[in-house]
Design a protein around this motif. Structure first.
Motif, PDB file in Angstrom:
ATOM      1  N   TRP A 120       0.832  -1.201   0.000  1.00  0.00           N
ATOM      2  CA  TRP A 120       0.000   0.000   0.000  1.00  0.00           C
ATOM      3  C   TRP A 120       0.872   1.258   0.000  1.00  0.00           C
ATOM      4  N   ALA A 142       2.655   1.892  -3.308  1.00  0.00           N
ATOM      5  CA  ALA A 142       1.801   2.251  -4.434  1.00  0.00           C
ATOM      6  C   ALA A 142       1.302   3.690  -4.353  1.00  0.00           C
ATOM      7  N   ARG A 143       1.458   4.323  -3.209  1.00  0.00           N
ATOM      8  CA  ARG A 143       0.908   5.668  -3.009  1.00  0.00           C
ATOM      9  C   ARG A 143       2.001   6.635  -2.571  1.00  0.00           C
ATOM     10  N   ARG A 197       7.456   5.774  -1.370  1.00  0.00           N
ATOM     11  CA  ARG A 197       7.481   4.513  -2.126  1.00  0.00           C
ATOM     12  C   ARG A 197       8.759   3.735  -1.852  1.00  0.00           C
TER      13      ARG A 197
END
Length: 83
Positions: free
Chosen positions: A21, A24-25, A31
């Motif tokens: 999670w 990915a954000r 990241r």
């Protein structure tokens, strides 16, 4: 052996889920932190699974992954620094 499999499952759900999670954000630094967390969690899961199933010679795989994850982080950090 069942306890080790439960530990591996807990590491995958509790560690890899948030790591994926985070990776990915967000911005590039977040990241990178997510990738580091995913690498550490993957190594721990593999070590637990080797203890549960594999021969002791299979420990080479997680240890190699540790070195490669560190090298990948250095490359990614260098690319971030050139901006």
């Amino acid at each position: 052996m069942t306890g080790l499999l439960v530990a591996a499952l807990a590491l995958m759900v509790g560690g890899l889920g948030p790591a994926l999670w985070i990776s990915a954000r967000g911005d590039a630094i977040r990241r990178l932190a997510g990738l580091q967390l995913a690498g550490v969690t993957t190594v721990l899961v593999l070590l637990v699974l080797v203890q549960a199933y594999g021969p002791s010679s299979a420990v080479i795989l997680p240890l190699t992954l540790t070195v490669l994850a560190f090298a990948g982080t250095l490359v990614f950090a260098r690319l971030l620094g050139s901006r």
